[in-house]
Write a protein that holds these residues in place. Structure first.
Motif, PDB file in Angstrom:
ATOM      1  N   PHE A 230       0.826  -1.202   0.000  1.00 43.90           N
ATOM      2  CA  PHE A 230       0.000   0.000   0.000  1.00 43.90           C
ATOM      3  C   PHE A 230       0.867   1.262   0.000  1.00 43.90           C
ATOM      4  N   MET A 231       1.984   1.231   0.710  1.00 41.59           N
ATOM      5  CA  MET A 231       2.835   2.404   0.813  1.00 41.59           C
ATOM      6  C   MET A 231       3.527   2.723  -0.512  1.00 41.59           C
ATOM      7  N   ASP A 232       3.861   1.709  -1.288  1.00 42.77           N
ATOM      8  CA  ASP A 232       4.490   1.931  -2.599  1.00 42.77           C
ATOM      9  C   ASP A 232       4.114   0.786  -3.531  1.00 42.77           C
ATOM     10  N   PRO A 233       2.883   0.793  -4.058  1.00 42.83           N
ATOM     11  CA  PRO A 233       2.432  -0.330  -4.902  1.00 42.83           C
ATOM     12  C   PRO A 233       3.241  -0.477  -6.182  1.00 42.83           C
ATOM     13  N   TRP A 234       3.819   0.626  -6.669  1.00 47.38           N
ATOM     14  CA  TRP A 234       4.556   0.564  -7.932  1.00 47.38           C
ATOM     15  C   TRP A 234       5.917  -0.113  -7.772  1.00 47.38           C
ATOM     16  N   HIS A 237       4.793  -3.764  -8.894  1.00 50.05           N
ATOM     17  CA  HIS A 237       3.506  -3.611  -9.580  1.00 50.05           C
ATOM     18  C   HIS A 237       3.019  -4.897 -10.242  1.00 50.05           C
ATOM     19  N   LEU A 238       3.872  -5.888 -10.350  1.00 49.78           N
ATOM     20  CA  LEU A 238       3.449  -7.179 -10.905  1.00 49.78           C
ATOM     21  C   LEU A 238       3.287  -8.234  -9.817  1.00 49.78           C
ATOM     22  N   GLY A 239       3.534  -7.841  -8.568  1.00 52.61           N
ATOM     23  CA  GLY A 239       3.431  -8.771  -7.445  1.00 52.61           C
ATOM     24  C   GLY A 239       2.454  -8.283  -6.404  1.00 52.61           C
ATOM     25  N   SER A 240       2.968  -7.920  -5.225  1.00 52.29           N
ATOM     26  CA  SER A 240       2.099  -7.545  -4.108  1.00 52.29           C
ATOM     27  C   SER A 240       1.308  -6.266  -4.372  1.00 52.29           C
ATOM     28  N   GLY A 241       1.827  -5.392  -5.256  1.00 47.96           N
ATOM     29  CA  GLY A 241       1.113  -4.148  -5.537  1.00 47.96           C
ATOM     30  C   GLY A 241       0.225  -4.200  -6.764  1.00 47.96           C
ATOM     31  N   PHE A 242       0.088  -5.391  -7.372  1.00 49.56           N
ATOM     32  CA  PHE A 242      -0.627  -5.506  -8.647  1.00 49.56           C
ATOM     33  C   PHE A 242      -2.085  -5.044  -8.548  1.00 49.56           C
ATOM     34  N   GLN A 243      -2.799  -5.526  -7.541  1.00 54.45           N
ATOM     35  CA  GLN A 243      -4.219  -5.219  -7.425  1.00 54.45           C
ATOM     36  C   GLN A 243      -4.461  -3.727  -7.255  1.00 54.45           C
ATOM     37  N   LEU A 244      -3.694  -3.098  -6.387  1.00 55.23           N
ATOM     38  CA  LEU A 244      -3.866  -1.672  -6.150  1.00 55.23           C
ATOM     39  C   LEU A 244      -3.484  -0.857  -7.375  1.00 55.23           C
ATOM     40  N   VAL A 245      -2.434  -1.243  -8.055  1.00 51.74           N
ATOM     41  CA  VAL A 245      -2.028  -0.535  -9.269  1.00 51.74           C
ATOM     42  C   VAL A 245      -3.131  -0.590 -10.323  1.00 51.74           C
ATOM     43  N   GLN A 246      -3.716  -1.766 -10.525  1.00 58.24           N
ATOM     44  CA  GLN A 246      -4.799  -1.905 -11.498  1.00 58.24           C
ATOM     45  C   GLN A 246      -6.018  -1.080 -11.092  1.00 58.24           C
ATOM     46  N   VAL A 338     -13.768   2.537   4.315  1.00 51.89           N
ATOM     47  CA  VAL A 338     -12.581   1.689   4.185  1.00 51.89           C
ATOM     48  C   VAL A 338     -12.511   1.086   2.781  1.00 51.89           C
ATOM     49  N   ASN A 339     -13.631   0.581   2.281  1.00 56.38           N
ATOM     50  CA  ASN A 339     -13.631  -0.030   0.951  1.00 56.38           C
ATOM     51  C   ASN A 339     -13.240   0.984  -0.120  1.00 56.38           C
ATOM     52  N   ILE A 340     -13.848   2.164  -0.070  1.00 58.79           N
ATOM     53  CA  ILE A 340     -13.540   3.195  -1.070  1.00 58.79           C
ATOM     54  C   ILE A 340     -12.099   3.663  -0.931  1.00 58.79           C
ATOM     55  N   ALA A 341     -11.630   3.815   0.320  1.00 61.06           N
ATOM     56  CA  ALA A 341     -10.252   4.243   0.551  1.00 61.06           C
ATOM     57  C   ALA A 341      -9.257   3.202   0.035  1.00 61.06           C
ATOM     58  N   VAL A 342      -9.566   1.926   0.204  1.00 55.72           N
ATOM     59  CA  VAL A 342      -8.705   0.863  -0.320  1.00 55.72           C
ATOM     60  C   VAL A 342      -8.647   0.935  -1.843  1.00 55.72           C
ATOM     61  N   ASN A 343      -9.797   1.129  -2.480  1.00 50.00           N
ATOM     62  CA  ASN A 343      -9.831   1.241  -3.935  1.00 50.00           C
ATOM     63  C   ASN A 343      -9.006   2.423  -4.441  1.00 50.00           C
ATOM     64  N   MET A 344      -8.938   3.485  -3.630  1.00 49.47           N
ATOM     65  CA  MET A 344      -8.203   4.690  -4.008  1.00 49.47           C
ATOM     66  C   MET A 344      -6.747   4.662  -3.563  1.00 49.47           C
ATOM     67  N   GLY A 345      -6.339   3.610  -2.842  1.00 52.12           N
ATOM     68  CA  GLY A 345      -4.964   3.512  -2.383  1.00 52.12           C
ATOM     69  C   GLY A 345      -4.677   4.328  -1.148  1.00 52.12           C
ATOM     70  N   VAL A 346      -5.714   4.749  -0.426  1.00 54.50           N
ATOM     71  CA  VAL A 346      -5.538   5.534   0.790  1.00 54.50           C
ATOM     72  C   VAL A 346      -5.298   4.632   1.992  1.00 54.50           C
ATOM     73  N   LEU A 347      -5.816   3.396   1.949  1.00 57.08           N
ATOM     74  CA  LEU A 347      -5.645   2.428   3.021  1.00 57.08           C
ATOM     75  C   LEU A 347      -5.175   1.091   2.439  1.00 57.08           C
ATOM     76  N   PRO A 348      -4.501   0.272   3.258  1.00 56.57           N
ATOM     77  CA  PRO A 348      -4.105  -1.062   2.789  1.00 56.57           C
ATOM     78  C   PRO A 348      -5.331  -1.928   2.518  1.00 56.57           C
ATOM     79  N   THR A 349      -5.166  -2.929   1.688  1.00 58.14           N
ATOM     80  CA  THR A 349      -6.251  -3.846   1.353  1.00 58.14           C
ATOM     81  C   THR A 349      -6.773  -4.538   2.603  1.00 58.14           C
ATOM     82  N   LYS A 350      -8.114  -4.505   2.778  1.00 52.77           N
ATOM     83  CA  LYS A 350      -8.723  -5.068   3.979  1.00 52.77           C
ATOM     84  C   LYS A 350      -9.634  -6.264   3.688  1.00 52.77           C
ATOM     85  N   GLY A 351     -10.073  -6.422   2.432  1.00 58.64           N
ATOM     86  CA  GLY A 351     -10.992  -7.514   2.127  1.00 58.64           C
ATOM     87  C   GLY A 351     -12.412  -7.235   2.583  1.00 58.64           C
TER      88      GLY A 351
END
Length: 398
Positions: A230-234, A237-246, A338-351
């Motif tokens: 979450f802190m640096d998805p790029w 970007h093909l691994g742990s940050g892939f979902q947030l980058v997309q 939380v859901n919207i913030a996760v989608n925007m990259g403001v918070l870590p993925t919470k599920g």
């Protein structure tokens, strides 16, 4: 009729069916979110159903069934007296603990993506944490009503309700389900503050919650990976940050007015969980900033009405009603944020799903039940207000 009764007595906001009072604005917000959410689930899932099940209507048909069941149960909730919920809180929390234990029993619990969160019902799977969220809020509202003096005068009033909830939190973290633990913990702490807990004890409880939350994150490799991604998805970007980058790409492509309904590219196997946790990113891409803002405003309207219902009940000294409305409002507002913030990259993925919008049976059904329960609180509050008027009692609302 008094203007401050929520604005509860404002005739322009009340639909009446016989003797049943309904909050028109709350229902407008909830139904609008349901409809928009269903359209977006259809848009985001057709290609997945075609590829996985050779039936593009697989997910839309199931989501329609979830909504139908949810509306039926919402009607039931709207017709169950609140006194029944107030009295059953302690028993319900025991049922919730039993359900959380069942998910770990082989043959009953179902393991998905490394987590034990579901119970196999044969025709469907039940995500226990969704039921537990509702039960915990009902339990806390009842406890704060029955033990108001202890809560306001002694630290015992803060510790006592946390004992069974501590068991719930432990079982949720064992699944693991940190998102549900966070939502329940935050909601009940807000209820405790609104219920009159002393500031020093409330702040102590908050500090303990923060410390335990940090420890839970630090002790889990996958949670730490989510935080670093979450802190640096790029950076990966093909691994742990892939979902947030997309997700960020999807939101950026939407610009002001979106690329058009059904025209999202990111949902086409680029963005994982596009029809569930990341439905807001698809909505942002297809409907743009304007469409996203409308959805956020609808959630704001729903949250406002929930708090107005609680405020009206509080002015009538209906403590259980008010605390329950506040708790449900905090839950809806927090999970949406939380859901919207996760989608925007403001918070870590919470599920966490987007209430009333994301695909998912348990979440959709329980959220419909929450709306039904809010309808019941509004109805009984309005009934109490009308009975006071007919009785000639003098009430003053600031």
């Amino acid at each position: 009729m008094s203007a401050a009764m929520l604005s509860v007595g404002d005739s322009s906001r009340v639909a009446r069916r016989g003797r049943y009072y309904l909050d028109g604005w709350m229902l407008f917000a909830a139904i609008s979110l349901l409809c928009i959410g269903y359209v977006m689930v259809v848009s985001a899932s057709l290609h997945i159903g075609e590829r996985v099940f050779d039936n593009m209507w697989h997910y839309p048909a199931r989501q329609a069934a979830h909504i139908v069941v949810g509306l039926i149960l919402a009607f039931v909730m709207a017709n169950v007296p609140l006194s029944a919920w107030e009295q059953s809180g302690p028993n319900l929390i025991l049922v919730a603990i039993a359900l959380l234990v069942l998910v770990f029993i082989p043959g009953i619990g179902v393991k998905v993506n490394g987590s034990y969160r579901w119970i196999n019902l044969g025709v469907a799977r039940l995500q226990v944490s969704e039921i537990v969220k509702l039960v915990c809020i009902v339990y806390m509202a009842g406890f704060l009503t029955r033990h108001v003096h202890v809560v306001r005068e002694s630290i015992k009033g803060v510790i006592r309700p946390m004992l069974p909830l501590g068991v719930v939190f432990g079982l949720l973290l064992a699944e693991p389900d940190f998102g549900a633990t966070f939502v329940i913990g935050f909601s009940v702490m807000c209820m405790m503050f609104l219920g009159g807990a002393r500031l020093i004890e409330f702040l102590t409880l908050v500090l303990m919650g923060v410390v335990l939350g940090v420890l839970a994150i630090a002790s889990s490799t996958y949670r730490m990976e989510r935080v670093t991604a979450f802190m640096d998805p790029w950076a990966d970007h093909l691994g742990s940050g892939f979902q947030l980058v997309q997700s960020l790409i999807a939101m950026g492509r939407g610009e002001w007015f979106g690329v058009g309904l059904g025209s999202s590219i990111q949902k086409l196997f680029y963005l994982p969980e596009a029809h569930t946790d990341f439905i807001f990113a698809v909505l942002s891409e297809e409907l743009g900033f304007i469409g996203s803002s409308v959805v956020i405003l609808l959630f704001g309207l729903l949250l406002w009405r929930a708090f107005q219902i609680g405020k009206a009940a509080e002015r009538l000294n209906l403590r259980f009603y008010s605390l329950l409305a506040y708790g449900l409002g905090v839950w809806i507002g927090l999970q949406s944020f939380v859901n919207i913030a996760v989608n925007m990259g403001v918070l870590p993925t919470k599920g966490l799903t987007l209430p009333l919008m994301s695909y998912g049976g348990s979440s959709m059904i329980v959220m419909c039940m929450v709306v039904g329960l809010l309808c019941r609180i509004y109805h009984e509050t309005q009934q109490q207000y009308m009975s006071q008027l007919k009785g000639g009692a003098a009430w003053h609302y600031a």
